[in-house]
Design an enzyme around this catalytic site. Structure first.
Site: not given
Ligand code: GLN
Ligand code: ZN
Length: 724
Positions: A401, A15, A662, A18
């Protein structure tokens, strides 16, 4: 028989890619060093090609993404140095990312805006020339003008042709100095209009008149306009015979033109199963009946595969069945030898052997009936039951989550894996994290809580490690975008669940609070999409097998008093075929898989989550998924994504993301209220949930706490306004 390979992974066995690029971002590596190191990496890639095949492109390497590089070469953006280059890739002013066809690679979308005129196209950077200089043997590599424009943003059909024709001049400048060029045109496999095909002919008539020695590659599917493609004044046409089954059918009908070379893609660049050599040789014999000028290559670029199986410690039987990119090159070499009679095929070269069969699982699949894919009670009935049980306020608040995966969490996991700490120490640590998070969520005033996903590295790999019939690799990295890699698991046999996968953490979290905690699962379609999947049974059967494991997990949840379950399906749309005509069949089994996984008691509330999706084309399927609550990413589009739900009269509950996760920026209460008001204009108030766009795993704690605190206040304000 000559061999030709392309798309070999750029990541490097260790890698290095990276390390080098991220090193530059962190200031550890200077610009000069970065350039040198990347060239070294490219050289290594080319030496690997040379070891196995006769022909290959040079300059496929990029400092981030080849669509961006193409835009820079053509003068769409100005970019003086690496700082400016990476500003286009990441951070505040970065270009948008999007899925590259139906793969899990994301490219940067070149965007045309009003100020750019087509007369401004020019050779701003001759990248192929630069790389040709470091390696004479390679064939200069380019993404073709049609694919480039088709996948860019801001070029509507009214101006497409004009822009394409202007590009022809620039491409002529780019290719005129070379003897031979390599051009990728994967967009040729899309369903194109007659008009678009005529433009393709015009643009290639012009390119070909300057330099006829074009090796043009199509892949990921078949080309619908083969006869027209034959007329282009180019040297060689690359077709994908693995992912584009219709290519062979069409060749049988139309033959192959004299004076052109067929580059037959016959070893799979998108999956890892060893090639069936004798079948392939047979295919080549058939193709040679249509043309004597035959070269063999990979079908689809090899960067969808990890580099080598060399250092993998997998079950020996499995290891014999799989190949990664380097071994694919070796297969090409071997096939060429066997085809030309220089070597004999041995017995086991490529026989498909079914592996790790589980009769119980197969029986369960056989026994499935229509009603297994449907809820027993209609949505409007079951939602009433759920509301009674859950007793949530209007505009209920929740998260998607995951919570910050801090250095500490990752270090503990590494320590556990390397044996530095015991399993019980690790588990205690995770439980402490969960305990803290539950109390934080209570303090913040969230309504539906989560356990935080601290125990998960990756939402697919985690489940893969818990399921039988799926293997995970040590070094099987592939790039999903930029320098970001992931290791797709390998679904090699019948999939079953030896024991509960997530129950311990979820029920522990629930034991700490009176508020509902969501059980958190990754959906069957996403597990399939982000894995390498066995091909000896239909893919939908594999999806059903995974779905049944999830269904069993939900039954365990129910026994432990869990009332809400979220099944994430972020990859639901991405797996859809490139051609619209094939989509129906896909969505049918994708919806069925989801519904099979979520078949539960009617009073258990099922949530699902999706991100990075436009829902316009697939709203029927989304509705058919029959989840009670759907959370989606909507903040960046300012809730515009919701219109399609309003137009469809989507009646179930929706959690439109109220802030973008993000970026570390903390949104204000007013911003979130105003987004919620927008949502309330197109949806009923009792349909709306309040949540961020996606999981919070990549965020840091301070901004997370602050943003969620404000989100709860925003929901409270919405409730107040509703009561007045
Ligand atoms: N439950 C996941 C999280 O919260 C969902 C991630 C995703 O949608 N890519 O990280
Ligand atoms: Zn998401």
């Amino acid at each position: 028989m000559q061999t030709y390979a392309y798309g070999f992974p750029r990541l490097g066995k260790k890698r290095e890619y990276k390390r080098i690029i991220e090193g530059f971002w962190n200031g550890r590596i200077k610009a000069r060093e970065l350039q040198d190191e990347i060239r070294k990496l490219e050289k290594g890639r080319l030496l690997t090609y040379e070891k196995y095949v006769d022909k290959f492109p040079v300059g496929e390497i990029t400092l981030y993404d080849n669509m961006l590089d193409t835009a820079l070469m053509l003068g769409l953006y100005k970019c003086e140095d690496l700082e400016e280059y990476y500003n286009l890739c990441r951070g505040k002013n970065a270009l948008e990312l999007s899925k590259w066809f139906n793969t899990n690679y994301h490219y940067l979308i070149p965007e045309f805006h009003g100020l750019f005129k087509r007369s401004e196209f020019r050779v701003a950077w001759n990248k192929p020339k630069e790389f040709k200089e470091i390696y004479q043997k390679g064939i200069p590599y380019l993404i073709g003008p049609f694919t480039f424009l088709k996948l860019s943003k801001g070029i509507n059909s009214g101006i497409f042709k004009e822009y394409l024709m202007s590009l022809a001049d620039v491409y002529i400048d780019l290719i005129k100095d070379f003897n031979e060029v390599h051009i990728d045109e994967p967009a040729f496999v899309m369903e194109l209009s007659r008009e678009e095909v005529s433009w393709i002919k015009q643009v290639y008539d012009r390119l070909g008149s300057q330099n006829r020695d074009i090796n043009l590659f199509t892949y990921y599917d078949s080309v619908d306009f083969l006869k027209d493609l034959y007329e282009l004044p180019i040297k060689a046409i690359g077709l994908d015979f693995i992912n584009g089954k219709e290519n062979l059918v069409n060749i049988r009908e139309h033959g192959f033109p004299e004076g052109k070379i067929l580059i037959a893609g016959i070893v799979n660049g998108r999956n890892i199963w060893r090639t069936n050599i004798s079948e392939t040789v047979e295919l080549l014999r058939e193709l040679s009946g249509y043309t004597e000028d035959l070269i063999i290559s990979n079908a689809a670029p090899l960067y969808h595969l990890p580099i080598t199986t060399e250092n993998e410690q997998l079950n020996e039987g499995l290891l014999k069945k799989i190949v990664f990119a380097e071994e694919r090159l070796d297969e090409l070499k071997l096939i060429a030898k066997i085809y030309s009679g220089k070597k004999q095929a041995t017995e086991d070269e490529g026989k498909i052997v079914s592996f790790s069969i589980n009769p119980e699982v197969q029986q369960r699949i056989k026994n499935l009936k229509d009603e297994d894919f449907k809820k027993t009670i209609r949505y409007d009935e079951r939602i009433k039951e759920q509301k009674k049980i859950l007793n949530l306020p209007l505009f209920p608040t929740t998260t998607i989550g995951s919570f910050p995966q801090t250095k500490e969490v990752r270090k503990k996991r590494a320590d556990f894996k390397s044996g530095k700490i015991s399993e019980s120490e690790y588990k205690t640590f995770i439980k402490e994290e969960i305990r803290e998070l539950i109390s934080l969520q209570e303090d913040l005033g969230l309504d539906v809580l989560v356990h935080g996903e601290f125990e998960r590295t990756d939402m697919v790999e985690y489940f893969a490690q818990k399921l039988d019939g799926i293997a995970t690799t040590k070094k099987g990295w592939i790039i999903s975008y930029g320098t970001r890699g992931y290791r797709p698991p390998i679904i090699f046999g019948d999939v079953s669940r030896p024991k509960p996968m997530t129950l311990e953490e979820i029920s522990f979290a629930q034991s700490l609070t009176k508020k509902p905690v969501k059980g958190m699962l990754t959906g069957p379609v996403t597990i399939i999409s982000w894995s390498f999947v066995r091909d000896d049974i239909p893919v939908y059967e594999v999806a059903y097998q995974v779905a049944l494991c999830l269904q069993d997990e939900i039954k365990d949840y129910e026994r432990r008093g869990i009332k809400i379950v979220q099944i994430d399906e972020p990859a639901f749309k991405e797996k859809a075929p490139i051609k619209k005509r094939d989509c129906d069949e896909y969505f049918k089994w994708a919806v069925k898989s989801f519904n099979l996984s979520s078949k539960s008691k009617p009073e258990t509330q099922i949530h699902t989550h999706m991100c990075y999706s436009e829902f316009n084309d697939i709203i029927d399927s989304i509705a058919a998924m029959d989840a009670d609550v759907l959370s989606i990413e909507t903040a960046r589009s300012q809730m515009e994504l919701l219109d399609v739900f309003a137009n469809f009269n989507y009646s179930k509950e929706i959690g439109p993301g109220v802030y973008d996760i993000h970026s570390p920026r903390v949104p204000s209460v007013e911003e979130m209220v105003s987004l919620l008001q927008k949502a309330a204009k197109v949806l009923n108030t009792d349909q709306i949930w309040v949540n961020p766009d996606c999981g919070l795993k990549t965020r840091a704690w301070p901004e997370t706490k602050s943003a969620l605190g404000k989100m709860v206040i925003a929901a409270q304000e919405m409730r107040k306004a509703e009561q007045e």
